[in-house]
Every structure is written in structure tokens, then in C-alpha cells.
Design a protein around this motif. Structure first.
Motif, short mmCIF file in Angstrom:
data_model
loop_
_atom_site.label_atom_id
_atom_site.label_comp_id
_atom_site.label_asym_id
_atom_site.label_seq_id
_atom_site.Cartn_x
_atom_site.Cartn_y
_atom_site.Cartn_z
N GLU A 129 0.73 -1.23 -0.02
CA GLU A 129 -0.02 0.28 0.15
C GLU A 129 0.81 1.19 0.16
O GLU A 129 0.27 2.36 -0.24
CB GLU A 129 -0.96 -0.15 1.31
CG GLU A 129 -0.24 0.02 2.51
CD GLU A 129 -1.18 -0.14 3.54
OE1 GLU A 129 -0.78 0.14 4.82
OE2 GLU A 129 -2.24 -0.11 3.50
N LYS A 130 2.39 1.04 0.18
CA LYS A 130 2.91 2.27 0.24
C LYS A 130 3.49 2.55 -1.14
O LYS A 130 3.88 3.80 -1.20
CB LYS A 130 4.16 2.07 1.21
CG LYS A 130 3.71 1.84 2.66
CD LYS A 130 4.92 1.64 3.46
CE LYS A 130 4.51 1.32 5.12
NZ LYS A 130 5.64 1.07 5.90
N TRP A 131 3.44 1.77 -2.03
CA TRP A 131 3.91 2.08 -3.25
C TRP A 131 3.46 3.17 -4.00
O TRP A 131 4.45 4.26 -4.51
CB TRP A 131 3.83 0.62 -4.41
CG TRP A 131 4.51 -0.45 -3.85
CD1 TRP A 131 5.69 -0.53 -3.08
CD2 TRP A 131 4.30 -1.72 -4.52
NE1 TRP A 131 6.01 -1.91 -2.87
CE2 TRP A 131 5.40 -2.52 -3.96
CE3 TRP A 131 3.77 -2.35 -5.34
CZ2 TRP A 131 5.50 -3.66 -4.24
CZ3 TRP A 131 3.78 -3.57 -5.57
CH2 TRP A 131 4.66 -4.47 -5.03
N ILE A 231 -1.25 -16.53 1.86
CA ILE A 231 -0.18 -16.89 2.65
C ILE A 231 1.14 -16.13 2.33
O ILE A 231 1.62 -15.74 3.29
CB ILE A 231 0.17 -18.48 2.38
CG1 ILE A 231 -0.74 -19.31 2.62
CG2 ILE A 231 1.65 -18.59 2.82
CD1 ILE A 231 -0.67 -20.80 2.33
N PHE A 232 1.11 -15.87 1.30
CA PHE A 232 2.41 -14.73 0.95
C PHE A 232 2.20 -13.37 1.55
O PHE A 232 3.20 -12.86 1.92
CB PHE A 232 2.54 -14.85 -0.89
CG PHE A 232 3.65 -13.96 -1.21
CD1 PHE A 232 4.83 -14.61 -1.42
CD2 PHE A 232 3.13 -12.53 -1.44
CE1 PHE A 232 5.94 -13.73 -1.88
CE2 PHE A 232 4.49 -11.57 -2.05
CZ PHE A 232 5.71 -12.33 -2.08
N SER A 233 0.78 -12.85 1.41
CA SER A 233 0.68 -11.78 1.91
C SER A 233 0.92 -11.65 3.35
O SER A 233 1.20 -10.70 4.08
CB SER A 233 -0.78 -11.09 1.46
OG SER A 233 -1.72 -11.99 1.88
N LEU A 234 0.37 -12.81 4.08
CA LEU A 234 0.57 -12.90 5.61
C LEU A 234 2.04 -12.88 5.84
O LEU A 234 2.26 -12.11 6.87
CB LEU A 234 -0.03 -14.04 5.80
CG LEU A 234 -0.13 -14.51 7.48
CD1 LEU A 234 -0.72 -13.29 8.19
CD2 LEU A 234 -0.63 -15.73 7.75
N ILE A 235 2.97 -13.61 5.16
CA ILE A 235 4.25 -13.78 5.48
C ILE A 235 5.03 -12.31 5.27
O ILE A 235 5.79 -11.95 5.97
CB ILE A 235 4.94 -14.63 4.35
CG1 ILE A 235 4.52 -16.04 4.90
CG2 ILE A 235 6.52 -14.59 4.59
CD1 ILE A 235 4.91 -17.08 3.84
N LYS A 236 4.46 -11.62 4.23
CA LYS A 236 4.89 -9.95 4.08
C LYS A 236 4.56 -9.30 5.42
O LYS A 236 5.36 -8.60 5.56
CB LYS A 236 4.29 -9.67 2.65
CG LYS A 236 4.76 -8.32 2.34
CD LYS A 236 4.17 -7.91 0.73
CE LYS A 236 2.67 -7.79 0.88
NZ LYS A 236 2.09 -7.16 -0.13
N GLU A 237 3.29 -9.41 5.67
CA GLU A 237 2.97 -8.62 6.70
C GLU A 237 3.76 -8.82 8.21
O GLU A 237 4.14 -7.87 8.59
CB GLU A 237 1.47 -8.76 7.06
CG GLU A 237 0.36 -8.30 6.00
CD GLU A 237 0.60 -6.59 6.00
OE1 GLU A 237 0.80 -6.07 6.97
OE2 GLU A 237 0.33 -6.15 4.84
#
Length: 239
Positions: A129-131, A231-237
Motif C-alpha cells: 500500500e506504500k508503493w 499465505i504470501f501476503s501474510l508472510i509479507k505482513e
């Protein structure tokens, strides 16, 4: 005595899920363009108000779409599979401009629409969301999300046009009619779910996987993609 239905009857659960996914998807589409117009606009813009919070609103619509979409997809691939691609769909496309051709095209577009929503929500989850506020506009997932927007708008437009073509206004109205038959009563949903749970067995899955069709492959792809993105977004968070 049950009331007569002059319109084609649509199951109540389908109407609810279809209505919710439609509402959140259209909201996401509108706010996505507004976000693009505010933070990007390299390929044309209409100078919408500089409402910087619009990206957060777009993300909210995206999250709700992601929450409802798996439920809608389960219904569509099972209870509503006759509305999707069939084993003989490509053969029937040879009957150009005949009624069966239009019905088959409608099923294909319905299927593509599910894939388009999958692409949109998953590419959105891969973004940060910062991009955009920071002017970082050249990330591959941002470009993928822009492409998914174009595909999704096209699919929804074709879905509406073909729905009118194959069913006319009565079909459209049947999706927003809140009358329902006794067998569709929400009071029965818990009982039906309990019956399904009690009768569920691993052998059912093995039997289902024993004969893969194109539609089953699409279903597997959709759910693997959604779970992988979550899963990927959770890992990223967490990271």
C-alpha cells in the motif's frame, strides 16, 4: 400455495453471493480507477478529486471481495457448474450465432470472469500500500494489477451483455428478486450444512479427483492461487 414466478428462478444463496461479489467488485473497480487517476495517470486520466484516502477505500473493497469470493467460487463450481464451461463447450462454439452458441459463450465468459476476479484480488494482495503514495509505479505486481483491472472490466461488461442476450431483462431482474421458494429458506441452511458435514468423507475428494475435467482444473487453480496469495501476503505482513 406457492407464488408463481414469471421470471427465471435463481436460488437465493446464488443471488446473495452474486449480489455481494458484484457490489464489492464494482466498488473495487471504481476506486481502482480513482486510485490510478490520483497517483498515476500515465496512460490517460480524467483529473478526479485528489482524494488520497481512495487507495485505502479501494483496499477495503478488495478485502471484502476476497472474503466473499471463495464462497461464491465454491457455489459456482459445484451448485452452479451448469453456468460455467462444459466438456463440449468448444464443440458447440462451431454453431455460430445459434442459440446454443450464445449460451455457450455466456458460460465461457462466466468462467473467465471467475478467473479475472482471481487475478485481480491476488495481484492486489501482492502489492504494498506504500508503493503508490511514494511514487513507486514500476513494480511488476502493480502492472499486473492494472492489467487485471482491464480484464475484469471487459469480463463484467461481456457478462452483462450476454446475460441480456440469452435471458433478456427477466434474467437480470431474477437476480435481484428477493422472493424465494421454501426449499431455499435460510432456515434450512444450517441443517443442509450439518448434513453435508456429517456425510463428508475423504473418499469423496478422491472420487472427485479421479476424473479431472477442464472445469475441475480451473477450480483447483483458482483456490490454489487464492490460498497462495493469502499465505504470501501474510508472510509479507509478518516480515
Amino acid at each position: 400455495m406457492s407464488p408463481k414466478f414469471s421470471q427465471p428462478y435463481q436460488p437465493l444463496l446464488l443471488r446473495i453471493l452474486h449480489g455481494l461479489i458484484g457490489l464489492f467488485t464494482i466498488g473495487a473497480i471504481i476506486t481502482a480507477f480513482w486510485t490510478y487517476d490520483v497517483f498515476d495517470g500515465r496512460w490517460g486520466k480524467i483529473s478526479l478529486p485528489k482524494f488520497t484516502e481512495i487507495e485505502g477505500i479501494h483496499g477495503t473493497f478488495g478485502v471484502w471481495t476476497l472474503i466473499i469470493f471463495p464462497l461464491f467460487a465454491v457455489y459456482a463450481f459445484h451448485r452452479g457448474q451448469q453456468r460455467l464451461i462444459q466438456p463440449d463447450s468448444f464443440t458447440k462454439l462451431t454453431d455460430f450465432a445459434k442459440p446454443i452458441w450464445w449460451y455457450t459463450l455466456h458460460r465461457l465468459v462466466n468462467t473467465l470472469s471467475i478467473l479475472a476476479v482471481t487475478f485481480a484480488v491476488c495481484s492486489g494482495r501482492m502489492m504494498d500500500e506504500k508503493w503508490l503514495p511514494q511514487g513507486e509505479l514500476n513494480h511488476s505486481w502493480y502492472y499486473a494489477h492494472l492489467i487485471s483491472w482491464l480484464i475484469l472490466v471487459t469480463c463484467i461488461g461481456l457478462h452483462l451483455l450476454l446475460s441480456i442476450k440469452v435471458g433478456g431483462v427477466p434474467l437480470i431482474l431474477s437476480m435481484i428478486n428477493w422472493r424465494f421458494r421454501s426449499k431455499d429458506s435460510p432456515g434450512l441452511w444450517r441443517k443442509n450444512f450439518d448434513n453435508w458435514r456429517d456425510n463428508f468423507d475423504v473418499r469423496i475428494i478422491k472420487q472427485w479427483l479421479s476424473s479431472l475435467s477442464l472445469l475441475k482444473i480451473i477450480e483447483i487453480f483458482v483456490f490454489i492461487t487464492i490460498v497462495s496469495a493469502l499465505i504470501f501476503s501474510l508472510i509479507k505482513e509478518i516480515g
